[in-house]
Design a protein around this motif. Structure first.
Motif, mmCIF file in Angstrom:
data_model
loop_
_atom_site.group_PDB
_atom_site.id
_atom_site.type_symbol
_atom_site.label_atom_id
_atom_site.label_comp_id
_atom_site.label_asym_id
_atom_site.label_seq_id
_atom_site.Cartn_x
_atom_site.Cartn_y
_atom_site.Cartn_z
ATOM 1 N N MET A 28 0.806 -1.225 0.000
ATOM 2 C CA MET A 28 0.000 0.000 0.000
ATOM 3 C C MET A 28 0.838 1.273 0.000
ATOM 4 O O MET A 28 0.337 2.360 0.290
ATOM 5 N N GLY A 29 2.116 1.169 -0.327
ATOM 6 C CA GLY A 29 2.956 2.365 -0.325
ATOM 7 C C GLY A 29 2.466 3.418 -1.304
ATOM 8 O O GLY A 29 2.137 3.112 -2.446
ATOM 9 N N ALA A 30 2.447 4.666 -0.857
ATOM 10 C CA ALA A 30 1.972 5.765 -1.697
ATOM 11 C C ALA A 30 3.116 6.486 -2.402
ATOM 12 O O ALA A 30 2.894 7.447 -3.142
ATOM 13 N N SER A 31 4.349 6.038 -2.177
ATOM 14 C CA SER A 31 5.525 6.628 -2.812
ATOM 15 C C SER A 31 6.624 5.577 -2.830
ATOM 16 O O SER A 31 6.518 4.535 -2.159
ATOM 17 N N VAL A 32 7.655 5.852 -3.596
ATOM 18 C CA VAL A 32 8.796 4.933 -3.631
ATOM 19 C C VAL A 32 9.372 4.776 -2.228
ATOM 20 O O VAL A 32 9.731 3.665 -1.804
ATOM 21 N N LYS A 33 9.445 5.878 -1.491
ATOM 22 C CA LYS A 33 9.976 5.841 -0.134
ATOM 23 C C LYS A 33 9.155 4.903 0.750
ATOM 24 O O LYS A 33 9.706 4.085 1.500
#
Length: 289
Positions: free
Chosen positions: A141-146
């Motif tokens: 569920m990551g919203a960014s590469v980070k």
């Protein structure tokens, strides 16, 4: 009247036939000996040196034609509702959720506020105690590469002590504009942490809609339910190579009274070798239906 034969002459006349018979018999025995020796010389010698044993047709390993289902479980399947002894006897493997996704922010029955599954340790320990091979997965569920990289680190850190046979990414939701970039960030970070076997669980339509590549993954897991009757009905509609098929979310297995996700080795794959790829060993005799 007949002339009388003198004794020496008689002896010679009587002894000559006997002598001839003795000579003939001796010659015959000599000839037989020569013949036998010649015959012995033609017999091939057999080495007594040890030879490598070659399995006969009856000793060759029989092909595996079917297995008990492979299940995937999470904190939504409460440990106190599972009879692990019975369930373990009726499955061939388990894939346990370790991470339920970042950004949840609230504590619920299945995960804590950071997204870590509340029951994964119990599930893994109970299955491994009963010699059921265990793989793990994270709901991505990551919203960014980070965030994707952070999720990968959490999955690896939480799972590593249990030595899972495979690490799976469960990709079902669009959480970034470029989902392929995000998924690859998760995969590569997991690999960087030390994971050796990394697979992806993804629907074929979702994969195509968001242009997500499976090329760098070691294994692919597709869901296709048909009418979701609880039984196998159909294969995934794809020409892509895959290893595992989730065929229902409404399956029942003795040892747990509620529905379970049930999975099987891809129907076009060799069951034994693919199972070994995913779980690190041959299936037990008990797991073979």
């Amino acid at each position: 009247m007949r002339k009388r034969i003198k004794p020496p002459v008689a002896f010679i006349l009587l002894g000559l036939p006997i002598l001839i018979l003795v000579i003939a018999k001796s010659y015959a025995m000599f000839a037989r000996t020569v013949q036998l020796n010649a015959a012995k010389a033609t017999i091939p010698t057999v080495s007594t040196a040890p030879k490598n044993k070659t399995a006969t047709s009856t000793e060759k390993e029989e092909a595996i034609t079917s297995l008990d289902p492979i299940i995937d479980v999470s904190g939504w399947q409460l440990p106190e509702e599972i009879d692990y002894d019975t369930l373990s006897k009726n499955i061939s493997g388990a894939i346990v959720r370790v991470f339920g996704g970042s950004g949840i922010g609230i504590d619920n029955n299945a995960t804590n506020a950071k997204g870590v599954d509340k029951s994964y340790k119990k599930h893994i320990k109970e299955f491994q105690k009963r010699d059921v091979p265990v793989a793990v997965y994270a709901y991505v569920m990551g919203a960014s590469v980070k965030e994707m990289k952070e999720e990968a680190r959490i999955l690896y850190k939480e799972s590593k002590p249990y030595k899972p046979t495979y690490y799976w990414l469960d990709v079902e939701e669009k959480t970034m504009e470029d989902m392929n970039k995000g998924v690859e960030a998760f995969r590569s970070e997991l690999e960087k942490q030390g994971a050796k076997n990394i697979g992806i669980y993804i629907g074929t339509y979702f994969m195509e809609e968001h242009s997500i590549s499976t090329d760098k993954f070691d294994a692919v897991w597709f869901p296709t339910y048909g009418t979701d009757s609880g039984y196998y009905e159909e294969d995934p509609n794809t020409s892509l190579n895959y290893d595992l098929h989730q065929y229902t979310s409404q399956g029942y297995v003795d040892g747990f009274a509620k529905p379970l996700d049930l999975n099987q080795i891809a129907s076009n794959k060799d069951i034994g070798s693919t199972y070994k790829k995913l779980f690190g060993r041959k299936p037990s005799k008990e797991a073979q239906e």
